[in-house]
Design an enzyme around this catalytic site. Structure first.
Site, PDB file in Angstrom:
ATOM      1  N   LYS A  11     -10.875  11.127   7.054  1.00  0.00           N
ATOM      2  CA  LYS A  11     -11.203   9.912   7.809  1.00  0.00           C
ATOM      3  C   LYS A  11     -12.270  10.161   8.895  1.00  0.00           C
ATOM      4  CE  LYS A  11      -6.714   7.651   7.037  1.00  0.00           C
ATOM      5  NZ  LYS A  11      -5.572   6.968   7.696  1.00  0.00           N
ATOM      6  N   TYR A  51      -7.848  -1.199   1.658  1.00  0.00           N
ATOM      7  CA  TYR A  51      -6.562  -1.314   2.361  1.00  0.00           C
ATOM      8  C   TYR A  51      -5.931  -2.702   2.223  1.00  0.00           C
ATOM      9  CZ  TYR A  51      -6.692   3.284   4.656  1.00  0.00           C
ATOM     10  OH  TYR A  51      -6.668   4.630   4.923  1.00  0.00           O
ATOM     11  N   ASN A 114      -5.745   9.295  12.192  1.00  0.00           N
ATOM     12  CA  ASN A 114      -4.875  10.390  11.760  1.00  0.00           C
ATOM     13  C   ASN A 114      -5.480  11.259  10.659  1.00  0.00           C
ATOM     14  OD1 ASN A 114      -4.610   8.553   9.722  1.00  0.00           O
ATOM     15  ND2 ASN A 114      -2.395   8.298   9.903  1.00  0.00           N
ATOM     16  N   HIS A 117      -6.133  10.354   4.515  1.00  0.00           N
ATOM     17  CA  HIS A 117      -5.367   9.404   3.706  1.00  0.00           C
ATOM     18  C   HIS A 117      -4.966  10.120   2.421  1.00  0.00           C
ATOM     19  CE1 HIS A 117      -4.357   5.949   1.145  1.00  0.00           C
ATOM     20  NE2 HIS A 117      -5.072   6.574   0.224  1.00  0.00           N
ATOM     21  N   GLU A 128      -6.606   3.996  -6.770  1.00  0.00           N
ATOM     22  CA  GLU A 128      -7.467   4.452  -5.666  1.00  0.00           C
ATOM     23  C   GLU A 128      -8.552   5.406  -6.158  1.00  0.00           C
ATOM     24  OE1 GLU A 128      -4.087   3.956  -2.130  1.00  0.00           O
ATOM     25  OE2 GLU A 128      -4.906   5.944  -2.566  1.00  0.00           O
TER      26      GLU A 128
HETATM   27  P1  RTP Z   1      -2.447   6.668   4.467  1.00  0.00           P
HETATM   28  O1  RTP Z   1      -2.148   5.443   3.627  1.00  0.00           O
HETATM   29  O2  RTP Z   1      -3.714   6.542   5.285  1.00  0.00           O
HETATM   30  O3  RTP Z   1      -2.397   7.931   3.687  1.00  0.00           O
HETATM   31  O4  RTP Z   1      -1.309   6.816   5.569  1.00  0.00           O
HETATM   32  P2  RTP Z   1       0.231   6.541   5.444  1.00  0.00           P
HETATM   33  O5  RTP Z   1       0.625   6.221   4.049  1.00  0.00           O
HETATM   34  O6  RTP Z   1       0.872   7.688   6.137  1.00  0.00           O
HETATM   35  O7  RTP Z   1       0.369   5.256   6.376  1.00  0.00           O
HETATM   36  P3  RTP Z   1       0.366   3.696   5.993  1.00  0.00           P
HETATM   37  O8  RTP Z   1       1.633   3.113   6.483  1.00  0.00           O
HETATM   38  O9  RTP Z   1      -0.028   3.518   4.558  1.00  0.00           O
HETATM   39  O10 RTP Z   1      -0.791   3.139   6.917  1.00  0.00           O
HETATM   40  C1  RTP Z   1      -2.137   3.269   6.556  1.00  0.00           C
HETATM   41  C2  RTP Z   1      -2.947   3.722   7.737  1.00  0.00           C
HETATM   42  O11 RTP Z   1      -2.981   2.685   8.706  1.00  0.00           O
HETATM   43  C3  RTP Z   1      -3.063   3.253  10.002  1.00  0.00           C
HETATM   44  N1  RTP Z   1      -1.923   2.805  10.799  1.00  0.00           N
HETATM   45  N2  RTP Z   1      -2.039   2.418  12.031  1.00  0.00           N
HETATM   46  N3  RTP Z   1      -1.505   1.450  14.648  1.00  0.00           N
HETATM   47  C4  RTP Z   1      -0.494   1.598  13.788  1.00  0.00           C
HETATM   48  O12 RTP Z   1       0.658   1.362  14.076  1.00  0.00           O
HETATM   49  C5  RTP Z   1      -0.801   2.101  12.450  1.00  0.00           C
HETATM   50  N4  RTP Z   1       0.079   2.273  11.473  1.00  0.00           N
HETATM   51  C6  RTP Z   1      -0.640   2.740  10.434  1.00  0.00           C
HETATM   52  C7  RTP Z   1      -3.056   4.760   9.848  1.00  0.00           C
HETATM   53  O13 RTP Z   1      -4.408   5.223   9.821  1.00  0.00           O
HETATM   54  C8  RTP Z   1      -2.396   4.934   8.501  1.00  0.00           C
HETATM   55  O14 RTP Z   1      -2.733   6.178   7.933  1.00  0.00           O
HETATM   56 MG    MG Z   2      -0.354   4.723   2.844  1.00  0.00          MG
END
Ligand code: RTP
Ligand code: MG
Length: 140
Positions: A11, A51, A114, A117, A128
Site C-alpha cells: 500500500k 474495494y 496498514n 492487502h 482480485e
Molecule cells: P485488506 O482487505 O486490506 O487485506 O485488509 P483486511 O482484510 O485486514 O481488512 P478489511 O476489513 O478488509 O478492510 C480493508 C481495509 O480498509 C482499511 N480499514 N480502515 N479506519 C478503519 O476502521 C478501517 N478499517 C479497515 C484498512 O486499510 C483495511 O486493510
Molecule cells: Mg479484506
C-alpha cells in the site's frame, strides 16, 4: 496441501517509505513466491472499484483516497495455502493487534495505513488477481 495464488498489494504508506523490498523479503521468507508484480498508481475510481465490497462501510471514502494517494505494488503470491499463509504473514488489520514478526506489526502506521492487502478467500483471490493481471503476466 494445495498450491494457491493470492493477490497482494503493498500500500501507499509502504511504497512512500521505500519498504517494498523489506516486505517482499517477508513474503519470500514465509515460502511465498512472487509470480507477478507491478507498480501502478490507482485513480480514486479504480480504488473504489477494487474495494466495492466495503462501499457501505464508514471508512470507504478515506480508504479510496489513501489507496490512490501514491503508487502501490500489486503482486500475485503463490505457495502452499498461499491465501491463509499470506494473511498470517500480514498480521491483524489493526497493527496494535498484530502478532510479533508480522508485516503490519513491524511496518503499519494505523488501522487504515496498514502497509499491505491480501485476498481473504479463493473466490476473492481469483477475482482480485483478474482485476490487475492477465494470465500472460503471471509466470509461476
Ligand atoms: P485488506 O482487505 O486490506 O487485506 O485488509 P483486511 O482484510 O485486514 O481488512 P478489511 O476489513 O478488509 O478492510 C480493508 C481495509 O480498509 C482499511 N480499514 N480502515 N479506519 C478503519 O476502521 C478501517 N478499517 C479497515 C484498512 O486499510 C483495511 O486493510
Ligand atoms: Mg479484506
Amino acid at each position: 496441501m494445495a498450491i494457491e495464488r493470492t493477490l497482494s498489494i503493498i500500500k501507499p504508506d509502504a511504497t512512500r517509505r521505500n519498504l517494498t523490498g523489506a516486505i517482499n523479503a517477508k513474503f519470500e521468507a514465509a515460502g511465498l513466491r512472487i509470480v507477478a508484480q507491478k507498480r501502478i498508481k490507482l485513480t480514486k475510481e479504480q480504488a473504489g472499484k477494487f474495494y466495492e465490497v466495503h462501499k457501505e462501510r464508514p471508512f470507504y471514502d478515506e480508504l479510496c483516497e489513501f489507496m490512490s494517494s501514491a503508487p502501490v505494488v500489486v503482486q500475485v503470491l503463490e505457495g502452499e495455502n498461499a491465501i491463509a499463509r499470506n494473511r498470517e504473514v500480514m498480521g491483524a488489520t489493526n497493527p496494535a493487534e498484530a502478532a510479533e514478526g508480522t508485516i503490519r506489526k513491524e511496518f503499519a502506521l494505523s488501522i487504515g495505513e496498514n502497509s499491505v492487502h491480501g485476498s481473504d478467500a479463493p473466490e476473492t483471490a481469483a477475482a482480485e488477481i483478474a482485476f490487475f493481471f492477465s494470465q500472460l503476466e503471471i509466470v509461476g
